[in-house]
Motif scaffolding. Sequence first.
Motif, PDB file in Angstrom:
ATOM      1  N   LEU A  38     -14.721  24.412   9.597  1.00  0.00           N
ATOM      2  CA  LEU A  38     -13.736  23.749  10.231  1.00  0.00           C
ATOM      3  C   LEU A  38     -14.386  23.202  11.675  1.00  0.00           C
ATOM      4  O   LEU A  38     -13.946  22.088  12.096  1.00  0.00           O
ATOM      5  CB  LEU A  38     -12.924  24.798  10.585  1.00  0.00           C
ATOM      6  N   TRP A  39     -15.189  24.003  12.300  1.00  0.00           N
ATOM      7  CA  TRP A  39     -15.795  23.435  13.501  1.00  0.00           C
ATOM      8  C   TRP A  39     -16.653  21.996  13.579  1.00  0.00           C
ATOM      9  O   TRP A  39     -16.509  21.197  14.272  1.00  0.00           O
ATOM     10  CB  TRP A  39     -16.538  24.507  14.233  1.00  0.00           C
ATOM     11  N   TRP A  40     -17.371  22.423  12.414  1.00  0.00           N
ATOM     12  CA  TRP A  40     -18.270  21.029  12.189  1.00  0.00           C
ATOM     13  C   TRP A  40     -17.481  19.954  11.703  1.00  0.00           C
ATOM     14  O   TRP A  40     -17.650  18.733  12.167  1.00  0.00           O
ATOM     15  CB  TRP A  40     -19.505  21.436  10.822  1.00  0.00           C
ATOM     16  N   ASN A  41     -16.338  20.093  10.931  1.00  0.00           N
ATOM     17  CA  ASN A  41     -15.673  19.290  10.470  1.00  0.00           C
ATOM     18  C   ASN A  41     -14.904  18.145  11.721  1.00  0.00           C
ATOM     19  O   ASN A  41     -14.853  17.018  11.709  1.00  0.00           O
ATOM     20  CB  ASN A  41     -14.597  19.604   9.423  1.00  0.00           C
ATOM     21  N   GLU A  42     -14.538  19.246  12.540  1.00  0.00           N
ATOM     22  CA  GLU A  42     -13.852  18.404  13.898  1.00  0.00           C
ATOM     23  C   GLU A  42     -14.893  17.729  14.470  1.00  0.00           C
ATOM     24  O   GLU A  42     -14.597  16.595  14.984  1.00  0.00           O
ATOM     25  CB  GLU A  42     -12.959  19.514  14.386  1.00  0.00           C
ATOM     26  N   GLY A  43     -16.087  18.072  14.753  1.00  0.00           N
ATOM     27  CA  GLY A  43     -17.006  17.260  15.253  1.00  0.00           C
ATOM     28  C   GLY A  43     -17.398  16.100  14.351  1.00  0.00           C
ATOM     29  O   GLY A  43     -17.626  15.042  14.984  1.00  0.00           O
ATOM     30  N   ARG A  44     -17.368  16.175  13.179  1.00  0.00           N
ATOM     31  CA  ARG A  44     -17.813  15.189  12.354  1.00  0.00           C
ATOM     32  C   ARG A  44     -16.764  14.104  12.477  1.00  0.00           C
ATOM     33  O   ARG A  44     -16.701  12.857  12.768  1.00  0.00           O
ATOM     34  CB  ARG A  44     -17.919  15.362  10.911  1.00  0.00           C
ATOM     35  N   ALA A  45     -15.238  14.658  12.490  1.00  0.00           N
ATOM     36  CA  ALA A  45     -14.236  13.390  12.693  1.00  0.00           C
ATOM     37  C   ALA A  45     -14.121  12.674  14.034  1.00  0.00           C
ATOM     38  O   ALA A  45     -14.032  11.743  14.012  1.00  0.00           O
ATOM     39  CB  ALA A  45     -12.982  14.278  12.559  1.00  0.00           C
ATOM     40  N   VAL A  46     -14.545  13.666  15.099  1.00  0.00           N
ATOM     41  CA  VAL A  46     -14.456  12.734  16.453  1.00  0.00           C
ATOM     42  C   VAL A  46     -15.699  11.888  16.570  1.00  0.00           C
ATOM     43  O   VAL A  46     -15.744  10.679  16.941  1.00  0.00           O
ATOM     44  CB  VAL A  46     -14.973  14.064  17.650  1.00  0.00           C
ATOM     45  N   ILE A  49     -14.671   8.884  14.880  1.00  0.00           N
ATOM     46  CA  ILE A  49     -13.495   8.082  15.928  1.00  0.00           C
ATOM     47  C   ILE A  49     -14.238   7.173  16.635  1.00  0.00           C
ATOM     48  O   ILE A  49     -14.130   6.082  16.752  1.00  0.00           O
ATOM     49  CB  ILE A  49     -12.606   9.032  16.239  1.00  0.00           C
ATOM     50  N   VAL A  50     -15.218   7.907  17.652  1.00  0.00           N
ATOM     51  CA  VAL A  50     -15.915   7.619  18.492  1.00  0.00           C
ATOM     52  C   VAL A  50     -16.908   6.286  18.028  1.00  0.00           C
ATOM     53  O   VAL A  50     -16.991   4.958  18.678  1.00  0.00           O
ATOM     54  CB  VAL A  50     -16.661   8.442  19.343  1.00  0.00           C
ATOM     55  N   GLY A  51     -17.591   6.390  16.976  1.00  0.00           N
ATOM     56  CA  GLY A  51     -18.474   5.919  16.507  1.00  0.00           C
ATOM     57  C   GLY A  51     -17.930   4.492  15.971  1.00  0.00           C
ATOM     58  O   GLY A  51     -18.391   3.322  16.032  1.00  0.00           O
ATOM     59  N   LEU A  52     -16.718   4.327  15.098  1.00  0.00           N
ATOM     60  CA  LEU A  52     -16.211   3.166  14.650  1.00  0.00           C
ATOM     61  C   LEU A  52     -15.564   2.735  15.948  1.00  0.00           C
ATOM     62  O   LEU A  52     -15.364   1.281  15.941  1.00  0.00           O
ATOM     63  CB  LEU A  52     -14.954   3.646  13.629  1.00  0.00           C
ATOM     64  N   ASN A  53     -15.111   3.155  16.854  1.00  0.00           N
ATOM     65  CA  ASN A  53     -14.548   2.331  18.080  1.00  0.00           C
ATOM     66  C   ASN A  53     -15.738   1.779  18.807  1.00  0.00           C
ATOM     67  O   ASN A  53     -15.550   0.406  19.070  1.00  0.00           O
ATOM     68  CB  ASN A  53     -13.935   3.424  19.212  1.00  0.00           C
ATOM     69  N   ALA A  54     -16.889   2.135  18.945  1.00  0.00           N
ATOM     70  CA  ALA A  54     -18.049   1.514  19.447  1.00  0.00           C
ATOM     71  C   ALA A  54     -18.399   0.286  18.560  1.00  0.00           C
ATOM     72  O   ALA A  54     -18.856  -0.629  19.050  1.00  0.00           O
ATOM     73  CB  ALA A  54     -19.253   2.727  19.694  1.00  0.00           C
ATOM     74  N   ALA A  55     -18.666   0.517  17.203  1.00  0.00           N
ATOM     75  CA  ALA A  55     -18.874  -0.421  16.351  1.00  0.00           C
ATOM     76  C   ALA A  55     -18.079  -1.704  16.438  1.00  0.00           C
ATOM     77  O   ALA A  55     -18.499  -2.839  16.410  1.00  0.00           O
ATOM     78  CB  ALA A  55     -18.925  -0.039  14.901  1.00  0.00           C
ATOM     79  N   GLN A  56     -16.693  -1.580  16.710  1.00  0.00           N
ATOM     80  CA  GLN A  56     -15.839  -2.439  16.852  1.00  0.00           C
ATOM     81  C   GLN A  56     -16.306  -3.369  18.191  1.00  0.00           C
ATOM     82  O   GLN A  56     -15.810  -4.730  17.896  1.00  0.00           O
ATOM     83  CB  GLN A  56     -14.532  -1.872  16.539  1.00  0.00           C
ATOM     84  N   ALA A 248     -29.113  -3.062   6.731  1.00  0.00           N
ATOM     85  CA  ALA A 248     -29.395  -1.486   6.773  1.00  0.00           C
ATOM     86  C   ALA A 248     -28.341  -0.736   7.694  1.00  0.00           C
ATOM     87  O   ALA A 248     -27.549  -1.365   8.288  1.00  0.00           O
ATOM     88  CB  ALA A 248     -30.680  -1.480   7.415  1.00  0.00           C
ATOM     89  N   PRO A 249     -28.208   0.326   7.595  1.00  0.00           N
ATOM     90  CA  PRO A 249     -27.185   1.329   8.221  1.00  0.00           C
ATOM     91  C   PRO A 249     -27.648   0.992   9.686  1.00  0.00           C
ATOM     92  O   PRO A 249     -28.513   1.063  10.314  1.00  0.00           O
ATOM     93  CB  PRO A 249     -27.432   2.739   7.794  1.00  0.00           C
ATOM     94  N   PHE A 250     -26.505   0.813  10.378  1.00  0.00           N
ATOM     95  CA  PHE A 250     -26.411   0.773  11.925  1.00  0.00           C
ATOM     96  C   PHE A 250     -25.846   2.169  12.654  1.00  0.00           C
ATOM     97  O   PHE A 250     -24.944   2.608  12.202  1.00  0.00           O
ATOM     98  CB  PHE A 250     -25.440  -0.405  12.459  1.00  0.00           C
ATOM     99  N   THR A 251     -26.689   2.230  13.470  1.00  0.00           N
ATOM    100  CA  THR A 251     -26.347   3.928  14.035  1.00  0.00           C
ATOM    101  C   THR A 251     -25.655   3.496  15.621  1.00  0.00           C
ATOM    102  O   THR A 251     -26.215   2.724  16.476  1.00  0.00           O
ATOM    103  CB  THR A 251     -27.618   4.473  14.302  1.00  0.00           C
ATOM    104  N   GLY A 255     -24.537   8.494  17.272  1.00  0.00           N
ATOM    105  CA  GLY A 255     -25.116   8.772  16.112  1.00  0.00           C
ATOM    106  C   GLY A 255     -24.374   8.616  14.731  1.00  0.00           C
ATOM    107  O   GLY A 255     -24.772   8.981  13.638  1.00  0.00           O
ATOM    108  N   TYR A 256     -23.348   8.051  14.847  1.00  0.00           N
ATOM    109  CA  TYR A 256     -22.645   7.556  13.619  1.00  0.00           C
ATOM    110  C   TYR A 256     -23.073   6.251  12.907  1.00  0.00           C
ATOM    111  O   TYR A 256     -23.518   5.309  13.606  1.00  0.00           O
ATOM    112  CB  TYR A 256     -21.160   7.346  14.063  1.00  0.00           C
ATOM    113  N   THR A 257     -23.317   6.427  11.497  1.00  0.00           N
ATOM    114  CA  THR A 257     -23.786   5.266  10.809  1.00  0.00           C
ATOM    115  C   THR A 257     -22.917   4.367  10.430  1.00  0.00           C
ATOM    116  O   THR A 257     -21.761   4.817   9.603  1.00  0.00           O
ATOM    117  CB  THR A 257     -24.855   5.708  10.012  1.00  0.00           C
ATOM    118  N   VAL A 258     -22.984   2.858  10.459  1.00  0.00           N
ATOM    119  CA  VAL A 258     -21.914   2.034   9.754  1.00  0.00           C
ATOM    120  C   VAL A 258     -22.780   1.329   8.866  1.00  0.00           C
ATOM    121  O   VAL A 258     -23.786   0.616   9.099  1.00  0.00           O
ATOM    122  CB  VAL A 258     -21.421   1.055  10.834  1.00  0.00           C
ATOM    123  N   HIS A 259     -22.267   1.226   7.480  1.00  0.00           N
ATOM    124  CA  HIS A 259     -23.005   0.622   6.520  1.00  0.00           C
ATOM    125  C   HIS A 259     -21.747   0.208   5.416  1.00  0.00           C
ATOM    126  O   HIS A 259     -21.602   0.938   4.647  1.00  0.00           O
ATOM    127  CB  HIS A 259     -24.169   1.010   6.027  1.00  0.00           C
TER     128      HIS A 259
END
Length: 379
Positions: A38-46, A49-56, A248-251, A255-259
């Motif tokens: 559960l702890w890891w999952n919430e960190g992954r979710a955050v 969220i932050v990574g996709l906002n930055a990607a946009q 290629a995947p964009f980081t 640390g979130y990857t976008v591809h």
Amino acid sequence: MPDTFTETTTRGFFSRLFGSILGIVLGPILIIAAVILLWWNEGRAVQAIVGLNAAQTQTVELTDATPAPANEGKLVHVVGAATATSAVADSDLGVNFPDTVGVARKAEMYQWREKSQSHTSDNLGGSQTTTTTYTYTEEWSDTPIDSSAFHHPEGHVNPEMPLHSQLFVASDATLGGFSLDSATVGRLELTQSVTPDAPDGWTKSGDKLVKGDDPAAPKVGDLRVSYTALPSGTTISVLAQQTHGGFAPFTTPNGYTVHLAAIGNQPTAVMIANQRRAESFLTWILRGVGTLVTVIGLALFLGPISTIASVVPFLGGIVRGAAFFVSLVIGVPLSLVVIALAWIAYRPLIGGGILLVAAAIFYGLWRLHASRSPAPKPA
């Protein structure tokens, strides 16, 4: 016709008690594992969220599907026609697919599958009788089924699966001036069915190729394959890092990857919104899994109580139900607390707000209960 076998076994009271005592050890281990998940999952979710906002905000919109030196290493959004001149080949069957960029092969084998259904009843004195019915059916499956693990493997042996599902991409696949690799094409949902001419040893049956004596009456070990393709000239959209004339995947900085890739002309905002929904769905699935594991761990920890009570069958059922209810009452709030604390750790303002709202709701319910409770009568 399916094969059916029924077995009845009886387990003594002391054997059951020993097994339930092991739950005292296994239960806390499952609870700890659930908390970590559960702890890891919430960190992954955050992070998503932050990574996709930055990607946009970092995306470079390309009006022309041509790589430029200035965009090397940057996140680019490219829309254009995917093309290829060389034919896609499935060398395993010796078939070719002209005018296609990529072809996905789905391989299936006719196999035995085991299903079991059990009914358990408590006996006076604490023993337990279990009746299990094993059913064996033949069906098509695109994944190997290990028949050595069957309860009754005799007469239900699956051969080794010689073919597996696979993606084939043309060697000269391109998107404008960009080269297309299998990792990018693999992110596309290929839906157009294609059926080549049947090679030697295979028979065409509808939109599938079948290897067996009779496609209408398959036998265990028979094979069938089907194909879906990306026709050359199809418009696709790609959101990825430009690397050496390809993708290629964009980081992102966190640390979130976008591809990402999609069929059709999809704007950046739409692609990111779709990815947000996919990440949110995964987050809720893992939350449910973590909560379920927590409840199971608590139920295992309380197992010896219901086992001892099952010396009297009807009493054992009552205690077992009560133990499960207690596990549910404790497990669900415990999971919610872990989720809230994780949000406080990863995003303090939002997590703190969640706890404040929860505390306000709890206080409001307590005040409502207190106001409706009758006042004590004076002596």
